[in-house]
Write a protein that holds these residues in place. Structure first.
Motif, short mmCIF file in Angstrom:
data_model
loop_
_atom_site.label_atom_id
_atom_site.label_comp_id
_atom_site.label_asym_id
_atom_site.label_seq_id
_atom_site.Cartn_x
_atom_site.Cartn_y
_atom_site.Cartn_z
N HIS A 137 6.39 9.60 45.49
CA HIS A 137 7.06 10.21 46.63
C HIS A 137 7.09 9.27 47.83
N VAL A 138 5.94 8.71 48.19
CA VAL A 138 5.90 7.87 49.40
C VAL A 138 6.74 6.61 49.21
N VAL A 139 6.78 6.07 48.01
CA VAL A 139 7.61 4.89 47.75
C VAL A 139 9.09 5.24 47.85
N ASP A 140 9.48 6.37 47.28
CA ASP A 140 10.87 6.81 47.36
C ASP A 140 11.29 7.05 48.80
N VAL A 141 10.43 7.68 49.58
CA VAL A 141 10.76 7.97 50.98
C VAL A 141 10.88 6.67 51.78
N ALA A 142 9.98 5.73 51.54
CA ALA A 142 10.03 4.47 52.28
C ALA A 142 11.34 3.72 52.00
N ARG A 143 11.75 3.71 50.75
CA ARG A 143 13.00 3.03 50.41
C ARG A 143 14.19 3.73 51.08
N ARG A 144 14.20 5.04 51.04
CA ARG A 144 15.31 5.78 51.66
C ARG A 144 15.29 5.66 53.18
N CYS A 145 14.09 5.54 53.76
CA CYS A 145 14.01 5.32 55.21
C CYS A 145 14.62 3.98 55.60
N ARG A 146 14.29 2.93 54.84
CA ARG A 146 14.93 1.64 55.12
C ARG A 146 16.44 1.77 55.07
N ASP A 147 16.95 2.43 54.04
CA ASP A 147 18.39 2.54 53.88
C ASP A 147 19.02 3.40 54.96
N ALA A 148 18.29 4.42 55.43
CA ALA A 148 18.80 5.25 56.52
C ALA A 148 18.91 4.45 57.81
N GLY A 149 17.92 3.58 58.05
CA GLY A 149 17.99 2.71 59.22
C GLY A 149 19.15 1.74 59.14
N ILE A 150 19.36 1.15 57.97
CA ILE A 150 20.47 0.21 57.79
C ILE A 150 21.81 0.91 58.00
N ALA A 151 21.91 2.15 57.56
CA ALA A 151 23.19 2.87 57.58
C ALA A 151 23.74 3.07 58.99
N VAL A 152 22.90 3.03 60.01
CA VAL A 152 23.39 3.25 61.38
C VAL A 152 23.65 1.95 62.13
N VAL A 153 23.37 0.82 61.50
CA VAL A 153 23.55 -0.46 62.18
C VAL A 153 25.03 -0.83 62.23
N ARG A 154 25.53 -1.12 63.41
CA ARG A 154 26.92 -1.56 63.61
C ARG A 154 27.05 -2.07 65.03
#
Length: 255
Positions: free
Chosen positions: A123-140
């Motif tokens: 669970h914690v590994v999955d959440v960490a990966r998705r958190c990274r991707d959520a941060g990347i998704a707002v970069v512009r």
């Protein structure tokens, strides 16, 4: 110091550094099995980085004694490889690789499963990966720096996890660490405005328990204060007009 805006051949060289770092991380991922030591990982990073024509950015940085950070289970970050630390079934381990190639740095990390792991570790590994991707998704171009931390924090909390506040991402390019500091918690719409040509690392450290941390006597290794598991994923990203480009794209998924 201002935040560099990279362009042209600078970006080309940065891509190559990012690809080299991600390639080394993929190489390490293919060799992670129970029984190896974290010192083995350090030796493999040294060898593979040289094979790709680069040098390990971390070695000697502010006195850091190794080529790579290996952060296992409750270690949040900056774990020092050791010959007496061996991976065991059920462990999770973050491997953080930074490569300098032709004067530019690429920085990436991932957290891997060693054999079968607990549902909590998964669970914690999955959440960490998705958190990274959520941060990347707002970069512009035109977004605010606080948008990154807000997206990460919202997802982690929704999943019952916490985000380490004392460490964050950073600017990267000709230097391994530069401005801006990239918090992984924050409020949307706050902070500096992102501009095309900025290069950042997004690397949230997500804890299964509380966010508090403590530093071990070696002066480097950071662990969760409550002993809970911690996981981290990292990419180097280039801010563009359209959004962003991940410069460490071959970082392998955890399976």
């Amino acid at each position: 110091m201002g935040i560099p805006l990279l362009k042209g051949t600078e970006i080309d060289r940065l891509r190559l550094a990012g690809q080299a770092a991600a390639g080394t991380l993929a190489h390490i991922a293919s060799r992670l099995v129970p029984g190896i030591s974290t010192a083995d990982i350090d030796a493999w990073v040294r060898e593979d980085t040289a094979r790709r024509g680069g040098t390990p950015s971390q070695l000697g940085y502010k006195g850091f004694p190794a080529t790579v950070c290996t952060s296992r289970n409750q270690v949040v970050c900056h774990g020092i490889p050791r010959p007496d630390e061996r991976l065991a079934p059920g462990d999770i381990v973050n491997v953080d690789v930074t490569t300098c190639l032709n004067g530019f740095h690429g920085d990436t990390s991932a957290t891997f499963f060693i054999g079968e792991v607990s549902p909590e570790a998964r669970h914690v590994v999955d959440v960490a990966r998705r958190c990274r991707d959520a941060g990347i998704a707002v970069v512009r171009h035109g977004a605010k720096l606080g948008d990154i931390g807000a997206a990460i924090q919202e997802l982690a909390h929704a999943e019952g996890c916490s985000v380490v506040e004392e460490f964050g991402g950073h600017g990267i390019g000709r230097s391994m660490h530069g401005p801006p500091h990239v918090p992984h918690v924050g409020r949307k719409g706050t902070g500096i405005t992102l501009r095309s040509g900025m290069v950042l690392t997004i690397e949230p450290m997500v804890n299964l328990g509380r966010p508090e941390i403590r530093l071990l006597p070696d002066g480097w290794t950071v662990v969760t204060a409550d002993g809970s598991l911690s996981a981290q994923f990292e990419h180097t990203v280039l801010v563009t007009r359209e959004g962003c480009e991940v410069l460490t794209p071959v970082c392998p998924p955890v399976v």
